[in-house]
Design an enzyme around this catalytic site. Structure first.
Site, mmCIF file in Angstrom:
data_model
loop_
_atom_site.group_PDB
_atom_site.id
_atom_site.type_symbol
_atom_site.label_atom_id
_atom_site.label_comp_id
_atom_site.label_asym_id
_atom_site.label_seq_id
_atom_site.Cartn_x
_atom_site.Cartn_y
_atom_site.Cartn_z
ATOM 1 N N LYS A 59 175.394 23.040 -71.137
ATOM 2 C CA LYS A 59 174.774 21.921 -70.431
ATOM 3 C C LYS A 59 173.270 21.908 -70.692
ATOM 4 O O LYS A 59 172.687 20.866 -71.027
ATOM 5 C CB LYS A 59 175.066 22.034 -68.929
ATOM 6 C CG LYS A 59 174.512 20.895 -68.068
ATOM 7 C CD LYS A 59 173.142 21.182 -67.475
ATOM 8 C CE LYS A 59 173.203 22.270 -66.427
ATOM 9 N NZ LYS A 59 171.878 22.441 -65.741
ATOM 10 N N LYS B 272 161.360 24.686 -69.029
ATOM 11 C CA LYS B 272 162.648 25.366 -68.944
ATOM 12 C C LYS B 272 163.457 25.138 -70.225
ATOM 13 O O LYS B 272 164.189 26.033 -70.674
ATOM 14 C CB LYS B 272 163.424 24.857 -67.726
ATOM 15 C CG LYS B 272 164.811 25.496 -67.548
ATOM 16 C CD LYS B 272 164.734 27.013 -67.354
ATOM 17 C CE LYS B 272 166.126 27.654 -67.275
ATOM 18 N NZ LYS B 272 166.810 27.395 -65.998
ATOM 19 N N THR C 37 168.177 23.005 -63.020
ATOM 20 C CA THR C 37 167.827 22.778 -64.423
ATOM 21 C C THR C 37 168.422 21.437 -64.803
ATOM 22 O O THR C 37 169.643 21.287 -64.915
ATOM 23 C CB THR C 37 168.378 23.895 -65.319
ATOM 24 O OG1 THR C 37 167.743 25.128 -64.979
ATOM 25 C CG2 THR C 37 168.100 23.601 -66.794
#
Length: 294
Positions: free
Chosen positions: A240, A172, A97
């Protein structure tokens, strides 16, 4: 069956690489911690490489699942990086990711070198990886996607090509934005029900069958009620990811007020010492706020 390399044997990559072996592929792995690579080889009978370059040498497909943009660049570039070992016509599949920018950057570098690149972040958590039931969001060229599709099927329950380079990462981001709001809503509902003196398990049993139902409610409400937060994606990693979402929103002009607020709530969970707690720990912040323990 194909010759495959897998770079990064964390909580996601370790079982994903194992599923490739189970599907009949020949798999060579590389991990920053060599001990974990040794353990994987002992368990799955694959091979261990000394560097990402060595892992990628001769592979038709090179998969990676590392931490962030910088980690990804560190295993791809340089004399010992995966790109230095890849043959023309091979395809790099990135399950990290990361940002859409790094996906576009690596796609361009790969194409210039004569091989393919697909950004393919995953959703489903550790349990999804272990059970081979991940959702995979892909971005890149149609021909490359069609080639890698049967390979990543080894650990996918759902996969699709969403568009050109970076589209998988952008999708995502949508996924993480949805999760942030859902978990905060569930945390608030459970905290409210507890304050009201309700039997929370019975209450959730009822509302989960209506419009409020969600995966988070079905799979996390009991552990949230019990104050147990060792069941999935860590707060540090969620922050994050939300940072990536917020940075992208600043570029494309999208408004993410709930996401920004929940990101700050996760920062407060970190201040409580919950860096490695799972994302459902937002309820711990609500409970602590009654006495300002954070």
């Amino acid at each position: 069956m194909a010759k495959v390399a897998f770079i990064g044997l964390g909580v996601m990559g370790y079982p994903m690489a194992g599923h490739l072996v189970k599907a009949g592929h020949t798999v060579t792995v590389w991990n920053r911690s060599g001990e974990k690579a040794d353990r994987w080889v002992a368990q799955h009978k694959g091979q261990k490489a000394a560097s990402p370059k060595d892992a990628a040498a001769g592979a038709e497909y090179v998969m990676a699942c590392v931490g962030n943009d910088d980690d990804l660049r560190s295993v791809v570039y340089g004399d010992s990086g995966a790109f230095a070992g890849m043959a023309k016509g091979a395809i790099f599949v990135d399950h990290t990711t990361a940002s859409a920018d790094v996906a576009r950057e690596l796609h361009a570098k790969a194409k210039a070198a004569g091989f393919g690149f697909i950004d393919a972040p995953v959703s489903g958590g550790q349990a999804g990886a272990e059970n081979g039931q991940l959702t995979i969001m892909c971005g890149g060229d149609v021909a490359d996607y069609e080639r890698i599709k049967p390979v990543i099927q080894a650990y996918a329950k759902m996969q699709n090509l969403l568009g050109g380079p970076g589209s998988g990462q952008l999708t995502k981001m949508m996924n993480q934005i949805c999760i942030a709001g859902l978990v905060q809503g569930l945390a608030e509902a459970l905290a409210f029900g507890r304050s009201a003196g309700l039997d929370l398990v019975k209450a959730v049993e009822v509302i989960s069958k209506g419009a409020a139902g969600s995966w988070q409610m079905d799979n996390r409400h009991k552990t949230m009620i019990e104050g147990k937060f060792d069941y999935g994606f860590a707060v540090d990693w969620m922050r994050k990811d939300l940072g990536i979402c917020l940075a992208e929103a600043r570029r494309n002009g999208a408004s993410l007020p709930v996401t920004a607020l929940v990101d700050q709530f996760y920062a407060e969970v970190q201040q409580m010492g919950g860096n490695r707690w799972d994302t459902s720990s937002l309820i711990a912040r609500l409970e602590a706020s009654k006495t300002k323990k954070y």
